[in-house]
Design a protein around this motif. Structure first.
Motif, PDB file in Angstrom:
ATOM      1  N   ALA A 215     -25.583  12.158   7.643  1.00  0.00           N
ATOM      2  CA  ALA A 215     -25.045  10.798   7.672  1.00  0.00           C
ATOM      3  C   ALA A 215     -26.044   9.841   8.307  1.00  0.00           C
ATOM      4  CB  ALA A 215     -23.738  10.772   8.449  1.00  0.00           C
ATOM      5  N   SER A 216     -26.067   8.615   7.808  1.00  0.00           N
ATOM      6  CA  SER A 216     -26.931   7.588   8.383  1.00  0.00           C
ATOM      7  C   SER A 216     -26.325   6.213   8.131  1.00  0.00           C
ATOM      8  CB  SER A 216     -28.340   7.663   7.790  1.00  0.00           C
ATOM      9  OG  SER A 216     -28.305   7.475   6.388  1.00  0.00           O
ATOM     10  N   GLY A 217     -26.739   5.245   8.951  1.00  0.00           N
ATOM     11  CA  GLY A 217     -26.291   3.873   8.756  1.00  0.00           C
ATOM     12  C   GLY A 217     -24.975   3.530   9.433  1.00  0.00           C
ATOM     13  N   PHE A 218     -24.379   4.479  10.134  1.00  0.00           N
ATOM     14  CA  PHE A 218     -23.141   4.214  10.872  1.00  0.00           C
ATOM     15  C   PHE A 218     -23.042   5.202  12.031  1.00  0.00           C
ATOM     16  CE2 PHE A 218     -20.411   7.764   9.428  1.00  0.00           C
ATOM     17  CZ  PHE A 218     -21.127   8.212   8.322  1.00  0.00           C
ATOM     18  N   THR A 219     -22.132   4.926  12.965  1.00  0.00           N
ATOM     19  CA  THR A 219     -21.956   5.795  14.127  1.00  0.00           C
ATOM     20  C   THR A 219     -21.106   6.989  13.732  1.00  0.00           C
ATOM     21  OG1 THR A 219     -22.097   3.855  15.577  1.00  0.00           O
ATOM     22  CG2 THR A 219     -21.246   5.903  16.544  1.00  0.00           C
ATOM     23  N   PHE A 220     -21.791   8.052  13.355  1.00  0.00           N
ATOM     24  CA  PHE A 220     -21.153   9.251  12.800  1.00  0.00           C
ATOM     25  C   PHE A 220     -20.045   9.776  13.704  1.00  0.00           C
ATOM     26  CE2 PHE A 220     -20.891  12.887  10.143  1.00  0.00           C
ATOM     27  CZ  PHE A 220     -20.893  14.039  10.911  1.00  0.00           C
ATOM     28  N   SER A 221     -20.260   9.767  14.994  1.00  0.00           N
ATOM     29  CA  SER A 221     -19.325  10.374  15.944  1.00  0.00           C
ATOM     30  C   SER A 221     -18.011   9.601  16.068  1.00  0.00           C
ATOM     31  CB  SER A 221     -19.977  10.506  17.318  1.00  0.00           C
ATOM     32  OG  SER A 221     -20.394   9.241  17.782  1.00  0.00           O
ATOM     33  N   ASN A 222     -17.916   8.449  15.415  1.00  0.00           N
ATOM     34  CA  ASN A 222     -16.679   7.666  15.463  1.00  0.00           C
ATOM     35  C   ASN A 222     -15.746   7.937  14.296  1.00  0.00           C
ATOM     36  OD1 ASN A 222     -17.552   6.431  17.779  1.00  0.00           O
ATOM     37  ND2 ASN A 222     -18.050   4.457  16.816  1.00  0.00           N
ATOM     38  N   TYR A 223     -16.198   8.766  13.344  1.00  0.00           N
ATOM     39  CA  TYR A 223     -15.471   8.924  12.096  1.00  0.00           C
ATOM     40  C   TYR A 223     -15.064  10.354  11.804  1.00  0.00           C
ATOM     41  CZ  TYR A 223     -16.922   4.202  10.789  1.00  0.00           C
ATOM     42  OH  TYR A 223     -17.118   2.842  10.744  1.00  0.00           O
ATOM     43  N   GLY A 224     -13.828  10.515  11.296  1.00  0.00           N
ATOM     44  CA  GLY A 224     -13.464  11.772  10.693  1.00  0.00           C
ATOM     45  C   GLY A 224     -14.246  11.952   9.398  1.00  0.00           C
ATOM     46  N   MET A 225     -14.417  13.193   8.979  1.00  0.00           N
ATOM     47  CA  MET A 225     -15.199  13.461   7.777  1.00  0.00           C
ATOM     48  C   MET A 225     -14.495  14.502   6.912  1.00  0.00           C
ATOM     49  SD  MET A 225     -17.914  11.551   7.859  1.00  0.00           S
ATOM     50  CE  MET A 225     -18.868  12.328   6.548  1.00  0.00           C
ATOM     51  N   HIS A 226     -14.627  14.320   5.591  1.00  0.00           N
ATOM     52  CA  HIS A 226     -13.981  15.192   4.609  1.00  0.00           C
ATOM     53  C   HIS A 226     -15.004  15.897   3.735  1.00  0.00           C
ATOM     54  CE1 HIS A 226      -9.946  13.060   4.810  1.00  0.00           C
ATOM     55  NE2 HIS A 226     -10.733  12.083   5.235  1.00  0.00           N
ATOM     56  N   TRP A 227     -14.551  16.984   3.129  1.00  0.00           N
ATOM     57  CA  TRP A 227     -15.214  17.582   1.964  1.00  0.00           C
ATOM     58  C   TRP A 227     -14.227  17.518   0.797  1.00  0.00           C
ATOM     59  CZ3 TRP A 227     -20.234  18.721   1.528  1.00  0.00           C
ATOM     60  CH2 TRP A 227     -20.981  18.969   2.694  1.00  0.00           C
ATOM     61  N   VAL A 228     -14.743  17.134  -0.365  1.00  0.00           N
ATOM     62  CA  VAL A 228     -13.963  17.056  -1.597  1.00  0.00           C
ATOM     63  C   VAL A 228     -14.810  17.718  -2.678  1.00  0.00           C
ATOM     64  CG1 VAL A 228     -12.899  15.523  -3.318  1.00  0.00           C
ATOM     65  CG2 VAL A 228     -12.876  14.891  -0.881  1.00  0.00           C
ATOM     66  N   ARG A 229     -14.186  18.395  -3.622  1.00  0.00           N
ATOM     67  CA  ARG A 229     -14.966  19.047  -4.676  1.00  0.00           C
ATOM     68  C   ARG A 229     -14.439  18.703  -6.053  1.00  0.00           C
ATOM     69  NH1 ARG A 229     -13.294  25.463  -3.813  1.00  0.00           N
ATOM     70  NH2 ARG A 229     -11.107  25.284  -4.491  1.00  0.00           N
ATOM     71  N   GLN A 230     -15.291  18.914  -7.048  1.00  0.00           N
ATOM     72  CA  GLN A 230     -14.920  18.678  -8.441  1.00  0.00           C
ATOM     73  C   GLN A 230     -15.448  19.820  -9.284  1.00  0.00           C
ATOM     74  OE1 GLN A 230     -16.430  15.083 -10.334  1.00  0.00           O
ATOM     75  NE2 GLN A 230     -14.660  15.053 -11.711  1.00  0.00           N
ATOM     76  N   ALA A 231     -14.559  20.666  -9.763  1.00  0.00           N
ATOM     77  CA  ALA A 231     -14.942  21.746 -10.656  1.00  0.00           C
ATOM     78  C   ALA A 231     -15.315  21.176 -12.020  1.00  0.00           C
ATOM     79  CB  ALA A 231     -13.788  22.739 -10.789  1.00  0.00           C
ATOM     80  N   PRO A 232     -16.092  21.916 -12.797  1.00  0.00           N
ATOM     81  CA  PRO A 232     -16.510  21.432 -14.121  1.00  0.00           C
ATOM     82  C   PRO A 232     -15.322  21.010 -14.978  1.00  0.00           C
ATOM     83  CG  PRO A 232     -17.726  23.406 -13.534  1.00  0.00           C
ATOM     84  CD  PRO A 232     -16.678  23.241 -12.472  1.00  0.00           C
TER      85      PRO A 232
END
Lengths: 120, 110
Positions: free
Chosen positions: A24-41
């Motif tokens: 991550a860059s351009g923002f204060t990473f430690s202030n935000y929750g973060m997700h993983w999302v996926r897309q199968a073919p």
């Protein structure tokens, strides 16, 4: 500018493990929750996991619970997804996304994704 | 955690309006006003177009609007442009810190 860059994808055999990273860059990473999302073919998007801003709470989709682990290193501005016991149905493009602080329960910034192929 | 239902495709002529539906259940869209819409060019990062059912983030044209009725949310694109020809996905908060997404809708500009 605000940016998320995923890496670590590749081809892996069923039953093996793989770790994805999201820088991550351009923002204060430690202030935000973060997700993983996926897309199968040829499929829609599927939410995978969430970690709170400080890593204290983690949540998973039923399809990955017990096999995948989301984590983060706020000193390195990096999000991770440890994927174990991989199955063919885990084949997908994996995106990391930021949990918005401006809008409720919204993923407001996404990366371009990294491709994981599970095949023998 | 069942997926939300979207039409596979919608189409319209330049300048016309198109509406994409997104049907969920009483466990997600029907209970929470936390529906989002994303524009996704394949190979690129999905872009947030609508949040909280009908809020437009800064920079999103007012041609894009969102609404909800019962278990169904909708995205309307007015004044259709060639640039709008891409995939759109809906999402809803589903409680207990889980989310569900739709299968995606391809918009075609005739």
């Amino acid at each position: 500018q605000v940016q998320l860059v995923e890496s670590g994808g590749g081809v892996v055999q069923p039953g093996r493990s793989l770790r994805l990273s999201c820088a991550a860059s351009g923002f204060t990473f430690s202030n935000y929750g973060m997700h993983w999302v996926r897309q199968a073919p040829a499929k829609g998007l599927e939410w995978v996991a969430l970690t709170w801003y400080d890593g204290s709470h983690k949540y998973y989709a039923d399809s990955v619970k017990g096999r995948f682990i989301i984590s983060r290193d706020n000193s390195k501005n990096t999000l991770y997804l440890q994927m174990n016991s991989l199955r063919a149905e885990d084949t997908a493009v994996y995106y990391c996304a930021r949990d918005s602080v401006d809008y409720s329960y919204t993923l407001d910034v996404w990366g371009q994704g990294t491709t994981v192929t599970v095949s023998s | 955690q069942s997926a939300l239902t979207q039409p596979r495709s919608v189409s319209g002529s330049p300048g016309q309006s198109v509406t994409i539906s997104c049907t969920g259940t009483s466990n997600d869209i029907g209970t929470y006003n936390y529906v989002s819409w994303y524009q996704h060019h394949p190979g690129k990062a999905p872009k947030l177009m609508i949040s909280d059912v009908s809020k437009r983030p800064s920079g999103v044209p007012d041609r894009f609007s969102g609404s909800k009725s019962g278990n169904t949310a909708s995205l309307t694109i007015s004044g259709l442009q060639a640039d709008d020809e891409v995939d759109y996905y809906c999402s809803s908060y589903a409680g207990s810190y889980t989310w569900v997404f739709g299968g995606g809708t391809k918009v075609t500009v005739l």
